[in-house]
Design a protein around this motif. Structure first.
Motif, PDB file in Angstrom:
ATOM      1  N   LEU A 557       5.357  58.201 -47.950  1.00 23.74           N
ATOM      2  CA  LEU A 557       4.696  57.942 -46.671  1.00 23.74           C
ATOM      3  C   LEU A 557       3.951  56.622 -46.854  1.00 23.74           C
ATOM      4  N   GLU A 558       4.584  55.521 -46.416  1.00 19.49           N
ATOM      5  CA  GLU A 558       4.166  54.176 -46.787  1.00 19.49           C
ATOM      6  C   GLU A 558       2.716  53.857 -46.434  1.00 19.49           C
ATOM      7  N   LYS A 559       2.255  54.303 -45.281  1.00 19.56           N
ATOM      8  CA  LYS A 559       0.907  53.934 -44.852  1.00 19.56           C
ATOM      9  C   LYS A 559      -0.188  54.589 -45.686  1.00 19.56           C
ATOM     10  N   THR A 560       0.207  55.467 -46.604  1.00 19.15           N
ATOM     11  CA  THR A 560      -0.798  56.148 -47.432  1.00 19.15           C
ATOM     12  C   THR A 560      -1.050  55.416 -48.742  1.00 19.15           C
ATOM     13  N   LYS A 561      -0.616  54.187 -48.870  1.00 15.79           N
ATOM     14  CA  LYS A 561      -0.816  53.422 -50.098  1.00 15.79           C
ATOM     15  C   LYS A 561      -2.306  53.339 -50.430  1.00 15.79           C
TER      16      LYS A 561
END
Length: 696
Positions: A557-561
């Motif tokens: 889930l990319e935005k959770t970096k």
């Protein structure tokens, strides 16, 4: 008008006879035909509808539900205990003492505040709900007036001692037991007297099969659950018994063949001592329907009011049920079907247990038990009033005027009042927890599994795991375990799932949703990953290569970096929500598909099923989080966060923060915030350790 009333009465009588049987004089005789005893019982043998054809197992199911459930009756435990509320004592115009409890709460009322009041009197308790208005004050006098009390010998005074909660809980427990004990008597075909039935040393194979249907066989010695009057220390009442939990009620069965047997004592006094003092008794009678029929007058007991006659038919594997109720017992459901034959054994069990519980509750309303309960309640109220009398004379009780607004504390000594209320709540919550652990809580708070476990009872998955565990979650009969040195492993059987390049720090296995959620890596490289359990299971079955971090790119889930913490909602009544903490930013994520249903899509990765809702900014990075479902799910879902020295509640929709709890300590170690639900209402268990510095 009279003829219409008579017609209505006749029709009601017809309905009662049709669905609940008619009262009959039942006479029993010995083997020589001599009359032994007689009694008047209402006999239920199934609703009589001669026009309808009958096929076993195809009857139209009636409503099978418990009557007068505790969430309707146990108000003080549910709405008052452990919460800020007021308690008053006074005497009515006849100089009889009374107690009044009042609370302002929005619980179980769609978050609309309302007053709940309980009036404790010698004649019983009266409960009432009254609307709350911020512009119109409500006084003690108006509440009592709504309960038809306008004249007093001594006006009500508020009781400030927090220990009063324990006494009022005892008063409420007079409304009836949460747990039940039922007798089970085995009768062979042709037996006509209770001496013969109680002298059966062992039961048949069919009887043992019936006992297995009723509940679990438990060992009495050391038994920590509800014991129903049986000895759990010295085996004086037998070695084993039958026990179950049904819809939160703990049930203990006094089984005649499991109670002590004596060859010298033909009357089997020890067995009769227990079963003869049960309000409800099941009689399991061998033989077919044409054999001699059981009659309640065969049993010498002044205490047993209801007999449930059970017969088993080997030919079609069915149970037949017949109910005998002493004529003073009010009608209770569910009514028996026509014919009362059950081929579905689980359906029969549900019907029988509900009938037994409802029957005992109904029996407690008979004059014999109601008068005894009223005498007990009157004695307890007078005793409690006498204990408080010295405080009345010393003027130690707070004499609030009738016009005082209930939720307001006196403006003077505000800090002292707040401290008193905090101690009041603390003692109430401790008492509530003690009642729950003891097993005497109302049904909504009692474990509903077949065998109630202690809260601290552990379950061993693996006794010799070779690595230090970072986090884990159960998956079927096994555990999914994350370690720093060996990656993620399934314990039973021990199979590697991810290699050590996938450094998992948090995980949740959601089997009904076919999802595995993990937080892997740390610092700026940390992210949330989502996997389909079905895909992982197939990989394990096909013995494919162990997945590494590079193989999980499509599951990010990319935005959770940079995510250092996440939480999911645990209440399975709403859609899946995830909140990810990225330093001081909260990112709310939901699954696009409603409810927690597994989605059958062609892709191996479920990433596309998730959507980002909003961001919420905090003043400090959270160290503990929990999602709390609101009663409506419309703009009232909350996020509990812990940082610094406090727990806060954050509204998911608006981002508004509310102070929940502040810890006065030098150093706080936050452990967890656990959301719990009772009848759809959310609660939070806040867990933390703290250190204090003392100067000597």
């Amino acid at each position: 008008i009279n003829s219409a009333s008579e017609d209505l009465g006749c029709r009601r009588g017809d309905f009662s006879r049709k669905h609940y049987g008619s009262v009959e004089l039942l006479i029993s005789s010995d083997a020589d035909g001599a009359i032994q005893r007689a009694g008047r019982f209402r006999v239920e043998n199934g609703s009589s509808d001669e026009t309808s054809a009958y096929t076993p197992g195809t009857w139209r199911r009636t409503d099978v539900h418990l009557e007068n459930p505790e969430y309707h009756t146990r108000w003080f435990f549910k709405y008052f205990l452990g919460k800020v509320h007021q308690n008053y004592v006074g005497t009515d115009a006849e100089k009889n003492p009374f107690f009044l409890s009042v609370v302002l709460s929005d619980q179980n009322n769609q978050r609309v505040p309302q007053y709940r009041a309980i009036l404790w009197r010698r004649s019983g308790t009266l409960k009432i709900s009254l609307p709350y208005s911020p512009t119109k004050t409500l006084s003690v006098k108006s509440i009592l007036s709504a309960m038809n009390m306008d004249r007093f010998e001594r006006g009500p005074r508020e009781i400030l001692n927090p220990e009063i909660q324990k006494d009022l809980l005892v008063l409420e427990e007079q409304e009836g037991s949460v747990n039940f004990k039922f007798g089970v008597l085995y009768a062979k075909d042709g037996q006509l007297t209770d001496d013969e039935m109680f002298s059966n040393e062992m039961g048949s194979e069919n009887f043992e099969k019936f006992l297995t249907l009723l509940g679990d066989t438990i060992t009495l010695q050391g038994w920590a659950g509800y014991r129903g009057g049986l000895d759990t220390k010295n085996d004086t009442t037998g070695i084993k018994s039958i026990y179950t939990v049904y819809q939160g009620h703990e049930l203990m069965f006094h089984v005649s063949t499991m109670l002590p047997y004596s060859k010298e004592n033909k009357q089997q006094v020890e067995r009769k001592r227990h079963i003869g003092n049960d309000i409800v008794t099941i009689v399991f009678q061998e033989g077919d329907d044409t054999s001699s029929t059981f009659k309640p007058s065969m049993i010498r007991s002044h205490f047993t009011h209801i007999f449930a006659l059970v017969k088993y038919n080997c030919q079609n594997d069915s149970y037949r049920l017949k109910i005998f109720s002493e004529e003073s017992v009010p009608l209770f459901g569910p009514p028996l079907p026509s014919q009362p034959v059950f081929t579905d054994h689980q359906e029969f069990r549900d019907f029988l247990l509900v009938k037994l519980i409802n029957g005992e509750k109904a029996t407690l309303e008979t004059p014999t038990f109601a008068q005894k309960r009223q005498r007990t309640l009157d004695m307890l109220i007078r005793s409690l009033y006498q204990d408080l009398t010295p405080d009345l004379h010393k003027n130690m009780l707070n004499r609030r005027s009738f016009s005082d607004v209930l939720p307001e504390s006196p403006k003077s000594a505000r800090k002292k009042e707040e401290a008193r209320q905090a101690e009041f709540v603390r003692i109430g919550q401790a008492l509530k927890l003690k009642t729950i652990v003891r097993g005497d809580a109302p049904t909504s708070l009692v474990t509903t599994g077949l065998c109630r476990k202690e809260p601290w009872e552990s379950q061993s998955f693996c006794s010799t795991f070779p690595y230090e565990i970072v986090c884990a979650d159960s998956w079927g009969q096994s555990l999914l375990v994350a370690t720093d040195t060996a990656g993620v492993t399934q314990t039973l059987p021990p199979v590697p799932v991810f290699d050590k390049t996938m450094a998992v720090k948090q995980m949740h296995v959601l089997e009904p949703q076919d999802l595995l959620i993990t937080r892997a890596d740390k610092g700026k490289d940390a992210r949330l990953y989502v996997f389909k359990l079905g895909t992982i299971k197939r990989s394990l079955e096909e013995k494919q290569l162990i997945r590494g971090k590079c193989d999980c790119r499509e599951n990010k889930l990319e935005k959770t970096k940079g995510c250092h913490l996440y939480s999911i909602n645990t209440h399975h009544g709403s859609e899946l929500r995830i909140v990810a903490a990225i330093r001081t930013k909260l990112l709310l994520i939901t699954r696009k598909h409603p409810r927690f249903s597994a989605v059958a899509t062609g892709a191996d990765s479920p990433v596309e099923e998730f959507q980002y809702i909003r961001e919420i900014c905090l003043c400090d990075p959270p160290v503990v989080m929990a999602l709390v479902d609101g009663p409506t799910g419309e703009n009232d879902n909350m996020i509990c966060v812990a940082y610094k020295h406090q727990f806060d509640l954050i509204n998911e929709s608006t981002g508004d923060a509310y102070r929940l709890h502040h810890v006065d300590a030098n150093k706080v170690n936050f452990v967890a915030a656990i959301d719990v639900y009772e009848d759809g209402e959310a609660g939070l268990l806040l867990c933390y350790n703290c250190e204090f510095a003392f100067n000597f």
